[in-house]
Scaffold this active site. Sequence first.
Site, PDB file in Angstrom:
ATOM      1  N   PHE A 243       0.929  -1.207   0.235  1.00 15.82           N
ATOM      2  CA  PHE A 243       0.054  -0.074   0.116  1.00 15.82           C
ATOM      3  C   PHE A 243       0.910   1.237  -0.056  1.00 15.82           C
ATOM      4  O   PHE A 243       0.314   2.156   0.557  1.00 15.82           O
ATOM      5  CB  PHE A 243      -0.765   0.025   1.030  1.00 15.82           C
ATOM      6  CG  PHE A 243      -1.644  -1.181   1.394  1.00 15.82           C
ATOM      7  CD1 PHE A 243      -2.576  -1.514   0.263  1.00 15.82           C
ATOM      8  CD2 PHE A 243      -1.782  -1.882   2.466  1.00 15.82           C
ATOM      9  CE1 PHE A 243      -3.668  -2.735   0.430  1.00 15.82           C
ATOM     10  CE2 PHE A 243      -2.696  -3.239   2.462  1.00 15.82           C
ATOM     11  CZ  PHE A 243      -3.419  -3.544   1.449  1.00 15.82           C
ATOM     12  N   ILE A 469       2.452  -7.142  -5.150  1.00 17.98           N
ATOM     13  CA  ILE A 469       2.282  -6.973  -3.696  1.00 17.98           C
ATOM     14  C   ILE A 469       0.804  -7.587  -3.285  1.00 17.98           C
ATOM     15  O   ILE A 469       0.273  -7.070  -2.462  1.00 17.98           O
ATOM     16  CB  ILE A 469       2.248  -5.401  -3.482  1.00 17.98           C
ATOM     17  CG1 ILE A 469       1.283  -4.508  -4.285  1.00 17.98           C
ATOM     18  CG2 ILE A 469       3.907  -5.088  -3.818  1.00 17.98           C
ATOM     19  CD1 ILE A 469       1.320  -2.827  -4.074  1.00 17.98           C
ATOM     20  N   THR A 622      -8.851 -10.088 -10.818  1.00 24.09           N
ATOM     21  CA  THR A 622      -7.886  -9.557 -10.139  1.00 24.09           C
ATOM     22  C   THR A 622      -8.201  -7.911  -9.908  1.00 24.09           C
ATOM     23  O   THR A 622      -8.199  -7.469  -9.073  1.00 24.09           O
ATOM     24  CB  THR A 622      -6.412  -9.768 -10.788  1.00 24.09           C
ATOM     25  OG1 THR A 622      -6.181  -9.151 -11.977  1.00 24.09           O
ATOM     26  CG2 THR A 622      -5.780 -11.177 -10.738  1.00 24.09           C
ATOM     27  N   LYS A 689      -5.078   0.696 -18.031  1.00 22.55           N
ATOM     28  CA  LYS A 689      -4.711   2.129 -17.206  1.00 22.55           C
ATOM     29  C   LYS A 689      -4.735   1.331 -15.682  1.00 22.55           C
ATOM     30  O   LYS A 689      -4.878   0.129 -15.736  1.00 22.55           O
ATOM     31  CB  LYS A 689      -5.958   3.207 -17.234  1.00 22.55           C
ATOM     32  CG  LYS A 689      -5.636   3.624 -18.454  1.00 22.55           C
ATOM     33  CD  LYS A 689      -6.824   5.017 -17.842  1.00 22.55           C
ATOM     34  CE  LYS A 689      -7.295   5.668 -19.486  1.00 22.55           C
ATOM     35  NZ  LYS A 689      -8.342   6.558 -19.114  1.00 22.55           N
ATOM     36  N   GLY A 690      -4.313   2.283 -14.797  1.00 19.86           N
ATOM     37  CA  GLY A 690      -4.324   1.666 -13.537  1.00 19.86           C
ATOM     38  C   GLY A 690      -5.610   1.501 -13.041  1.00 19.86           C
ATOM     39  O   GLY A 690      -6.584   2.263 -13.218  1.00 19.86           O
ATOM     40  N   GLU A 693      -5.954   1.994  -7.454  1.00 18.38           N
ATOM     41  CA  GLU A 693      -6.152   3.043  -6.381  1.00 18.38           C
ATOM     42  C   GLU A 693      -7.451   3.663  -6.555  1.00 18.38           C
ATOM     43  O   GLU A 693      -7.707   4.411  -5.915  1.00 18.38           O
ATOM     44  CB  GLU A 693      -5.054   4.024  -6.621  1.00 18.38           C
ATOM     45  CG  GLU A 693      -3.578   3.303  -6.148  1.00 18.38           C
ATOM     46  CD  GLU A 693      -2.555   4.268  -5.992  1.00 18.38           C
ATOM     47  OE1 GLU A 693      -2.616   5.458  -6.707  1.00 18.38           O
ATOM     48  OE2 GLU A 693      -1.599   4.013  -5.102  1.00 18.38           O
TER      49      GLU A 693
END
Lengths: 733, 319
Positions: A243, A469, A622, A689-690, A693
């Site tokens: 994180f 992670i 995921t 893209k991400g 978050e």
Amino acid sequence: MKFDTPATTNPIDQLKVVGQPVDRVDGPLKTTGTAPYAYEHPVPDAAYGHVIGAAIAKGRITSMDLAQARAAPGVLAIVTADNAGKLEKGEHNTATLLGGPEIQHYHQAIALVVAETFEQARAAAHLVHVEYERGRGAFDLAAEKGSSIKPKPGIGGEADTAVGDFASAFAEAPVQLDATYTTPDQTHVMMEPHASIAKWDGDRLTVWTSNQMVAWGTKDLAKTLGIPKENVHLMSPYIGGGFGGKLFLRADVLLAALGARAAKRPVKVALQRALMINNTTHRPATIQRIRLGAAKDGRLTAIGHESWSGDLPGGEPETAVSQTRLLYAGANRMTSMRLAVLDLPEGNALRAPGEAPGMMALEIAMDEMAEKLGMDPVEFRLLNDTQVDPEHPKRPFSQRHLVECLRKGADHFGWAKRTARPGRSRKGRWLTGLGVAAAFCNNLLMKSAARVRLDHRGILTVETDMTDIGTGSYTVIAQTAAETMGLPLDKVVVRLGDSRFPVSCGSGGQWGGNNSSSGVYAACIKLRQAIAKKAGIDEDDAVFSDGHVTAGSKRMTLAELAGESGLAAEDQIEYGDLAERYQQSTFGAHFVEVAVDAFTGETHVRRMLAVCAAGRILNPKTARSQVIGAMTMGVGAALMEGLHVDKRRGFFVNHDLASYEVPVHADIPHQEVIFLDETDPVSSPLKAKGVGELGICGAAAAVANAIYNASGVRVRDYPVTLDKFIDRLPEAA
Amino acid sequence: MKAFTYERAASPAEAAAAATRRPGAKFVAGGTNLLDLMKLEIETPVHLIDVNGLGLDKIEPTAEGGLRIGALVRNTDLAADERVRRDYGVLSRALMAGASGQLRNMATTGGNLLQRTRCPYFYDTNQPCNKRVPGSGCGAIDGFNRQHAILGVSEACIATHPSDMAVALRVLDATVETIRADGERRTIPIADFHRLPGDTPHIETVLRPGELITAVTLPPPVGGTQLYHKVRDRSSYAFALVSVAAIVQSDGSGRVALGGVAHKPWRVEAAEAELPHGAAAVAKKLLEGAKPTQENAFKLKLVERTLAAVLAEAKGARL
Ligand SMILES: Cc1cc2nc3c(=O)[nH]c(=O)nc-3n(C[C@H](O)[C@H](O)[C@H](O)COP(=O)(O)OP(=O)(O)OC[C@H]3O[C@@H](n4cnc5c(N)ncnc54)[C@H](O)[C@@H]3O)c2cc1C
Ligand code: SF4
């Protein structure tokens, strides 16, 4: 591979493997407990280190008596700043990792006791006697706000931005909001603590650690120790959560290396849980003032967002205004960040730094403003959408489907059934309410390299120093390689987290999945060229599928083309100026239903929905896990998470898992995630893209807004715990 | 952790005798609190006497029609016991509101009563704490004390007793049975078992050194609607901000005790006479003499409102 023009059709678009909800390739290792985490790596003859943290926040050590500890059973060495030799400070560290005699923050490491067993090291650590001289420190953000300064431009851009004439537009706006919000210091409390094993062979150092950014960690470890980077071999193949808490070199690695040198043995160090919170980094608290001005029709004419945060000298601000520069239209705008010096532990990134706390404030402000305007909060946001960067209107968003997210979410969640007037919906003991917030998080581009090797069995091995992670990097990388090479997933082996592998983007800022997979894609394209050449066919005619390459009537297996010696390729993805020409962000909408106990003010989230538009979703399974995890953290931020500062002694008091509360299963009854079908050809060849978050951004505000809708009580200070509003709650009986 | 020796006692009397022979010895039951404190060197017993094998793990009816709960009965087993669920619902509910499943499987009746405070300054050995190191000062009084006591506090300590079970036992008028080294047994009413902090916050109960809890006895069932409402910041695995244990009879009379507000379960019999007049009246009497800090003053209102919730629920249950 240089990515400087928007992607056209490419092998990823086949979507045979990419885009499929495949299980994690590392799942069986995780569920059987056979994925070796840093501390568990089998290293023969390893001794154990126990870290001693400073007992004061600021001042100096006047004496340190090690005699008793040295004589304790099993003790092999004790490392302190006194005997560790000259140490530099890592590029990414604000405070030094081994303190003394100067102390910069509470629980700054001041010694490592190394012993034959963990228990002996711990027992001996209690025998170290330290005397301090307390210094005066600044620990209270609200008190230091007045002395804060304008920070240098950093990761979040300039400290101040201004467009048009905010002051006049705000003053003239018929509908205004001027409110101040606070967000607390927060800590990562990931499952696996910071942990490392270090081993020296002459002047060469091997470390097994838990670090999100292998290249940064390697470089800073070498720099701190004053040894060549080439002499450090760092491995971080499995990480039990980070994180952002494991982006940088931390005391565990450095002390393990120093301890191993002193004890002439490999040494293991895990930061004790009760030490982690003050020893490492945290998300800094913010004070945010938001001013919104709108015309009567609901169009925003003035948007102002100021944020104050604190950090140790040399630190950086929490960039809580960054989303406000981009999220809503409005001709007159200003944002500003100010930074105070605080002698608390080092502030730094925690999942969605800047945007997570920024959205916590901004999206309550939007809810308040909608109410002032007498508008539905979904409609208000729709009305103020923008398709261009509002500070630079010539710059379009690469993709922006906030409106679609809000509409779809409202429809799916049953928003129309919401009672607009707050506090009007009571069922028995429960006041129920619905809340909405936009989700917004930037998409960052980082170069990322990989190496791929095809062997005579037709197995493709991918190597990159990328980390997983818990996000699913192993899996999306395997999918990308399988898709590009036309191989089944089980013919791809992915090896990550080793400083001997090509340097990747690492895991952070929700950039990991898209950039690291794009790097792997680049390497695979290069390998395809090598294969085509070897097969004697034109690369453009070659079709890679089912472990074969075909061109016209020619068809060969990849295994035979690889031959005994195999074929390898290495490449990296690099980006041109697409990120300057287009604003790249991810969008979403959060919907939350809560029930507030009419008597006690206890809040229970009943259901949550996030609709996300974040480019191509490489793996819906995921990605969903990422989003629901982030939503859960949003619930934590809304309802319970916060470090309590002892403003006299300068430390975070609730520094263990019992007292720093994060949601438990019973707090999270029902979550749903919808991904819009979006591809973004500007972001990368994968058009992804991400997303890791995005899910936290806005989630807390949606909860807070739902609490308001349920109870009629507005709380502007997170977390929204009942002590902050019990005296304002209407009579229950 | 300091090195210690360990023995398994053969009988309750021998356990008590062994504890008296070795100054600095402690009993260990589930170990869920003691071992944590030993790792932090907040507790540093030189010798541990394991009391798990003494046959103190039974729940038996008493001649008076109550229940005798062995000191080693696990919280999980006690909460699940059919007689407890039927006749002492408040106890079952309080137990289930505590800790987590894994902890309750280990935690014992005796150990639960003797668990130590969760004050964060008590846990951080760098900080002053009169309870941990008598005379060192209290970190919490001017520090972070949102969770702390509002009643029965002293200049020396404002910690709470964190047990949920003890609050239910208080409202049930339980008694604690003990045995001492000389074989002498005594019964201590739960009301007298825990002490207020005063000048000696490190002395938390009236137990003498080496005195072993053998059982907790419940008087015959009193019926009524039995409720336990624990208010906390998350849905499980958190200590009470405030909790209310209540037994409400069909005529509106009853008993209430509070958790999370004092160094012991808080019960004021005079307040119970106000039950027919509603929560505000009861709270007023219960909270007489309260001395909250700025951070925990919300507990005053919260007590009243939680009482109101419980009384409303009891009323609902009676309809
Ligand atoms: C993370 C966490 C969360 C928790 N949450 C809650 C909660 O929400 N509510 C709650 O009520 N509790 C909670 N607990 C506390 C838990 O209930 C206690 O730890 C447990 O009840 C202690 O029982 P034990 O048998 O393990 O005691 P031990 O740890 O074995 O002993 C505790 C003390 O009692 C003494 N002792 C034990 N048995 C006897 C005996 N027969 N006679 C004399 N002395 C004895 C020991 O010497 C020691 O001093 C929590 C604990 C943890 C770790
Ligand atoms: S309240 Fe009691 S337990 Fe907490 S610091 Fe003060 S003396 Fe110690």
